[in-house]
Design a protein around this motif. Structure first.
Motif, PDB file in Angstrom:
ATOM      1  N   HIS A   4       0.823  -1.209   0.000  1.00 25.97           N
ATOM      2  CA  HIS A   4       0.000   0.000   0.000  1.00 25.97           C
ATOM      3  C   HIS A   4       0.861   1.266   0.000  1.00 25.97           C
ATOM      4  O   HIS A   4       0.608   2.214  -0.740  1.00 25.97           O
ATOM      5  CB  HIS A   4      -0.933   0.000   1.213  1.00 25.97           C
ATOM      6  N   ALA A   5       1.916   1.244   0.820  1.00 23.36           N
ATOM      7  CA  ALA A   5       2.766   2.432   0.949  1.00 23.36           C
ATOM      8  C   ALA A   5       3.560   2.658  -0.344  1.00 23.36           C
ATOM      9  O   ALA A   5       3.551   3.767  -0.905  1.00 23.36           O
ATOM     10  CB  ALA A   5       3.708   2.274   2.142  1.00 23.36           C
ATOM     11  N   GLU A  44       7.612  -8.654  -4.244  1.00 20.04           N
ATOM     12  CA  GLU A  44       7.883 -10.094  -4.327  1.00 20.04           C
ATOM     13  C   GLU A  44       6.610 -10.914  -4.493  1.00 20.04           C
ATOM     14  O   GLU A  44       6.662 -12.081  -4.864  1.00 20.04           O
ATOM     15  CB  GLU A  44       8.710 -10.577  -3.136  1.00 20.04           C
ATOM     16  N   GLU A  45       5.438 -10.314  -4.225  1.00 17.54           N
ATOM     17  CA  GLU A  45       4.201 -11.058  -4.456  1.00 17.54           C
ATOM     18  C   GLU A  45       3.875 -11.027  -5.960  1.00 17.54           C
ATOM     19  O   GLU A  45       4.376 -10.174  -6.691  1.00 17.54           O
ATOM     20  CB  GLU A  45       3.054 -10.426  -3.663  1.00 17.54           C
ATOM     21  N   ARG A  86      -5.116  -4.792   1.606  1.00 22.81           N
ATOM     22  CA  ARG A  86      -5.106  -5.905   2.554  1.00 22.81           C
ATOM     23  C   ARG A  86      -6.339  -5.946   3.474  1.00 22.81           C
ATOM     24  O   ARG A  86      -6.745  -7.031   3.884  1.00 22.81           O
ATOM     25  CB  ARG A  86      -3.844  -5.875   3.429  1.00 22.81           C
ATOM     26  N   LYS A 103     -11.833  -9.511   6.207  1.00 28.70           N
ATOM     27  CA  LYS A 103     -13.227  -9.075   6.348  1.00 28.70           C
ATOM     28  C   LYS A 103     -14.154  -9.780   5.378  1.00 28.70           C
ATOM     29  O   LYS A 103     -15.357  -9.827   5.576  1.00 28.70           O
ATOM     30  CB  LYS A 103     -13.313  -7.563   6.159  1.00 28.70           C
ATOM     31  N   ALA A 135      13.967  -7.992  -3.817  1.00 30.17           N
ATOM     32  CA  ALA A 135      15.233  -7.271  -3.687  1.00 30.17           C
ATOM     33  C   ALA A 135      16.046  -7.989  -2.626  1.00 30.17           C
ATOM     34  O   ALA A 135      15.538  -8.266  -1.534  1.00 30.17           O
ATOM     35  CB  ALA A 135      14.971  -5.826  -3.278  1.00 30.17           C
ATOM     36  N   ARG A 158      -1.672 -12.517   5.810  1.00 31.80           N
ATOM     37  CA  ARG A 158      -1.091 -11.256   5.372  1.00 31.80           C
ATOM     38  C   ARG A 158      -1.346 -11.013   3.885  1.00 31.80           C
ATOM     39  O   ARG A 158      -1.486  -9.886   3.450  1.00 31.80           O
ATOM     40  CB  ARG A 158       0.432 -11.271   5.633  1.00 31.80           C
ATOM     41  N   ASP A 190       4.363   0.086   7.191  1.00 27.07           N
ATOM     42  CA  ASP A 190       4.412  -0.775   8.379  1.00 27.07           C
ATOM     43  C   ASP A 190       5.823  -1.075   8.865  1.00 27.07           C
ATOM     44  O   ASP A 190       6.016  -1.476  10.006  1.00 27.07           O
ATOM     45  CB  ASP A 190       3.732  -2.123   8.082  1.00 27.07           C
ATOM     46  N   ILE A 213      -3.577   1.655   7.121  1.00 31.41           N
ATOM     47  CA  ILE A 213      -3.624   2.252   5.789  1.00 31.41           C
ATOM     48  C   ILE A 213      -3.483   3.775   5.853  1.00 31.41           C
ATOM     49  O   ILE A 213      -2.662   4.343   5.125  1.00 31.41           O
ATOM     50  CB  ILE A 213      -4.942   1.853   5.062  1.00 31.41           C
ATOM     51  N   TRP A 215      -9.744   1.598  11.061  1.00 32.43           N
ATOM     52  CA  TRP A 215     -11.106   1.054  11.117  1.00 32.43           C
ATOM     53  C   TRP A 215     -11.059  -0.459  11.221  1.00 32.43           C
ATOM     54  O   TRP A 215     -10.039  -1.082  10.952  1.00 32.43           O
ATOM     55  CB  TRP A 215     -11.922   1.489   9.893  1.00 32.43           C
TER      56      TRP A 215
HETATM   57  P1  FAD Z   1       2.527  -4.143   2.949  1.00 33.29           P
HETATM   58  O1  FAD Z   1       1.150  -3.825   2.465  1.00 33.29           O
HETATM   59  O2  FAD Z   1       2.718  -5.343   3.802  1.00 33.29           O
HETATM   60  O3  FAD Z   1       3.471  -4.255   1.661  1.00 33.29           O
HETATM   61  C1  FAD Z   1       4.814  -4.611   1.718  1.00 33.29           C
HETATM   62  C2  FAD Z   1       5.144  -5.419   0.483  1.00 33.29           C
HETATM   63  O4  FAD Z   1       6.555  -5.505   0.349  1.00 33.29           O
HETATM   64  C3  FAD Z   1       4.627  -6.843   0.521  1.00 33.29           C
HETATM   65  O5  FAD Z   1       3.876  -7.115  -0.625  1.00 33.29           O
HETATM   66  C4  FAD Z   1       5.903  -7.672   0.569  1.00 33.29           C
HETATM   67  O6  FAD Z   1       5.768  -8.902  -0.119  1.00 33.29           O
HETATM   68  C5  FAD Z   1       6.881  -6.774  -0.154  1.00 33.29           C
HETATM   69  N1  FAD Z   1       8.302  -7.035   0.154  1.00 33.29           N
HETATM   70  C6  FAD Z   1       8.872  -7.200   1.371  1.00 33.29           C
HETATM   71  N2  FAD Z   1      10.193  -7.396   1.260  1.00 33.29           N
HETATM   72  C7  FAD Z   1      10.486  -7.347  -0.062  1.00 33.29           C
HETATM   73  C8  FAD Z   1      11.697  -7.463  -0.820  1.00 33.29           C
HETATM   74  N3  FAD Z   1      12.879  -7.661  -0.234  1.00 33.29           N
HETATM   75  N4  FAD Z   1      11.613  -7.376  -2.174  1.00 33.29           N
HETATM   76  C9  FAD Z   1      10.424  -7.169  -2.785  1.00 33.29           C
HETATM   77  N5  FAD Z   1       9.269  -7.026  -2.124  1.00 33.29           N
HETATM   78  C10 FAD Z   1       9.279  -7.115  -0.773  1.00 33.29           C
HETATM   79  N6  FAD Z   1      -5.243  -1.259   8.139  1.00 33.29           N
HETATM   80  C11 FAD Z   1      -6.275  -0.404   8.273  1.00 33.29           C
HETATM   81  O7  FAD Z   1      -6.060   0.805   8.334  1.00 33.29           O
HETATM   82  N7  FAD Z   1      -7.554  -0.859   8.356  1.00 33.29           N
HETATM   83  C12 FAD Z   1      -7.856  -2.184   8.305  1.00 33.29           C
HETATM   84  O8  FAD Z   1      -9.023  -2.565   8.395  1.00 33.29           O
HETATM   85  C13 FAD Z   1      -6.786  -3.119   8.135  1.00 33.29           C
HETATM   86  N8  FAD Z   1      -7.026  -4.453   8.024  1.00 33.29           N
HETATM   87  C14 FAD Z   1      -5.985  -5.318   7.803  1.00 33.29           C
HETATM   88  C15 FAD Z   1      -6.255  -6.673   7.646  1.00 33.29           C
HETATM   89  C16 FAD Z   1      -5.216  -7.580   7.409  1.00 33.29           C
HETATM   90  C17 FAD Z   1      -5.519  -9.039   7.232  1.00 33.29           C
HETATM   91  C18 FAD Z   1      -3.868  -7.104   7.357  1.00 33.29           C
HETATM   92  C19 FAD Z   1      -2.722  -8.076   7.118  1.00 33.29           C
HETATM   93  C20 FAD Z   1      -3.601  -5.758   7.521  1.00 33.29           C
HETATM   94  C21 FAD Z   1      -4.653  -4.841   7.741  1.00 33.29           C
HETATM   95  N9  FAD Z   1      -4.407  -3.481   7.900  1.00 33.29           N
HETATM   96  C22 FAD Z   1      -5.459  -2.606   8.060  1.00 33.29           C
HETATM   97  C23 FAD Z   1      -3.022  -2.938   7.899  1.00 33.29           C
HETATM   98  C24 FAD Z   1      -2.620  -2.469   6.516  1.00 33.29           C
HETATM   99  O9  FAD Z   1      -2.947  -3.421   5.549  1.00 33.29           O
HETATM  100  C25 FAD Z   1      -1.129  -2.168   6.511  1.00 33.29           C
HETATM  101  O10 FAD Z   1      -0.902  -1.133   7.435  1.00 33.29           O
HETATM  102  C26 FAD Z   1      -0.625  -1.748   5.141  1.00 33.29           C
HETATM  103  O11 FAD Z   1      -0.831  -2.766   4.200  1.00 33.29           O
HETATM  104  C27 FAD Z   1       0.849  -1.374   5.214  1.00 33.29           C
HETATM  105  O12 FAD Z   1       1.345  -1.135   3.936  1.00 33.29           O
HETATM  106  P2  FAD Z   1       2.877  -1.356   3.591  1.00 33.29           P
HETATM  107  O13 FAD Z   1       3.003  -0.987   2.153  1.00 33.29           O
HETATM  108  O14 FAD Z   1       3.728  -0.714   4.596  1.00 33.29           O
HETATM  109  O15 FAD Z   1       3.113  -2.923   3.780  1.00 33.29           O
END
Ligand code: FAD
Length: 403
Positions: free
Chosen positions: A11-12, A34-35, A42, A47, A77, A125, A273, A291, A319
């Motif tokens: 997401h970020a 990597e996915e 997510r 839900k 990476a 996840r 995160d 998020i 939420w």
């Molecule tokens: P992520 O979305 O985890 O993305 C990181 C990505 O980096 C992953 O796809 C991973 O595979 C990839 N990655 C990691 N290392 C490497 C590498 N070395 N090379 C290449 N790729 C790599 N938040 C809310 O606000 N409301 C909600 O209702 C809510 N519900 C959730 C329900 C679930 C089941 C989960 C798991 C989370 C929920 N969250 C919710 C939290 C929210 O989804 C996270 O805060 C958000 O996804 C964080 O985004 P991010 O980009 O930091 O991490």
């Protein structure tokens, strides 16, 4: 060049790539994930459990080529050469960067007990995690949820609605102990229990037992046995800091960043995160796994890269959906506050306002009450003192309490 390389297409990372193009950043942008799916939401994973509602892409797949964003999927990476400004990939290629953004998210924690490798024990996840879990949860199945956090309680609610027999096992003396007030925990426990979920607190898992390769039992430290044929472990997630550490970036419970996402190493940023971050309106550093925080950090990082102003931080919010309760929470809980209950239009609708001694509000937890949420968030950000009697009086319109 001015190339931006973003590690992690979650997401970020995906939000940042889009915002950079929106702000007319013209240099190359590479997003490495990597996915195998393009960046997706997510929150629906815990839900909803049907494929069509669960898989929600952040942007349509053509968005990335249309905006000249190089999206590498199924690619990890593996190494960063800081001096050479180069990222190594597991497909043997590499990408050069001027700015590197670490957006690697977090990995679900497992409980470190015997039997944890048994088939039928899962964490949640990714889309593939959710597909596996969803296909296992049918009426008649017995599910034990380890950990009464938001993800665990959401899965418990969906499973129960499908006729699954559900037991939630929580180590602390209440569910959501780390993230919700005692009053919200109490209300949610009742809500789940009334719908047939068993919630067991003060209970620590000691072991999982399997017979013929199939999971049968969760054994607690006090000797209690809970029969189950599926387990969801929802005990939090560990930030993926390995690459950051390898770059010499300071980490302490997450990658340490400033208000715009800069690390201590010039040209290396981190968002989402994986980070522990400051907040304009609060003292200290926070790992806000949500998020809204991921999007906010993407916005500030984009501004820092483009040399524009990202504005001030928003009051943290979050939420959760459990059965037909739409929970919305703003602010952060503090010790020594008093909880004021504001009744809503139905028993399933309420606002819990957490007030400091000086009558300002530090946090609000609402169920099916968007008005209380909006007003509460405003009371928090503006630091407005309010009369607790008026706040508790559902006859007094909440907007009258705002400046
Ligand atoms: P992520 O979305 O985890 O993305 C990181 C990505 O980096 C992953 O796809 C991973 O595979 C990839 N990655 C990691 N290392 C490497 C590498 N070395 N090379 C290449 N790729 C790599 N938040 C809310 O606000 N409301 C909600 O209702 C809510 N519900 C959730 C329900 C679930 C089941 C989960 C798991 C989370 C929920 N969250 C919710 C939290 C929210 O989804 C996270 O805060 C958000 O996804 C964080 O985004 P991010 O980009 O930091 O991490």
């Amino acid at each position: 060049s001015d190339s931006v390389v973003i590690i992690g297409a979650g997401h970020a990372g995906a939000t940042l790539a889009g915002l950079l193009r929106q702000q007319k950043w013209a240099a190359p942008i590479t997003l490495i994930g990597e996915e195998s799916h393009p960046p997706y939401h997510r929150p629906p994973l815990s839900k909803k459990f049907t494929d069509d509602t669960m898989v929600q892409l952040l942007k349509p797949a053509h968005f990335y080529p249309d905006n000249d964003i190089e999206l590498l999927l199924g690619v990890r990476a593996t190494a960063v050469d800081v001096a050479a400004r180069r990222v190594g990939l597991d497909n043997g290629e590499h990408r050069d960067f001027a700015t590197l953004v670490i957006a690697t998210g977090a990995t679900p924690r497992m409980v470190p007990v015997p039997g944890a490798e048994a088939a039928g024990i899962s964490t949640l996840r990714t889309i593939s995690d959710a597909q596996r879990l969803g296909s296992a949860l049918d009426a008649g199945v017995t599910l034990a949820v380890i950990g009464g956090g938001y993800v665990g309680m959401e899965v418990a609610a969906v499973a129960r609605s499908r006729g699954v027999d559900v037991t939630v096992i929580e180590r602390e003396d209440r569910i959501l102990a780390r993230v919700a007030s005692a009053e919200l925990s109490r209300r949610l426990t009742e809500y789940h229990a009334a719908r047939g979920t068993r919630v067991v607190v003060n209970c620590t898992v000691a072991e999982f037992l399997a017979a013929d390769g199939a999971l049968t039992t969760v054994v607690a430290q006090d000797g209690t046995s809970i029969a189950c044929d599926h387990v969801l472990v929802g005990v939090g997630a560990v930030p993926n800091v390995e690459l950051a550490q390898q770059c010499g970036v300071a980490c302490d419970g997450g990658v340490l960043v400033d208000r715009a996402g800069r690390t201590n190493v010039p040209g290396i940023m981190a968002i989402g995160d994986v980070t522990r971050r400051p907040h304009d309106a609060l003292d200290g550093l926070y790992r806000l796994e949500s998020i809204p925080s991921a999007v906010e950090q993407a916005k500030h990082a984009a501004a820092a890269i483009c040399g524009t102003d990202g504005g001030v931080h928003e009051t943290p919010w979050f939420w959760s959906d459990q059965f037909d309760l739409k929970l919305k929470i703003a602010g952060l809980l503090e010790a020594g506050t008093r909880t004021i209950v504001r009744a809503g239009e139905s028993p399933e609708s309420f606002g819990l306002f957490h007030q400091r001694l000086d009558r300002t509000v530090c946090a609000v937890e609402t169920a099916n009450s968007p008005k209380d949420f909006m007003a509460g968030k405003k009371l928090i950000s503006e630091g407005v003192p309010v009369d607790p009697d008026l706040l508790a009086d559902a006859e007094v319109p909440i907007r009258d309490l705002l400046r």
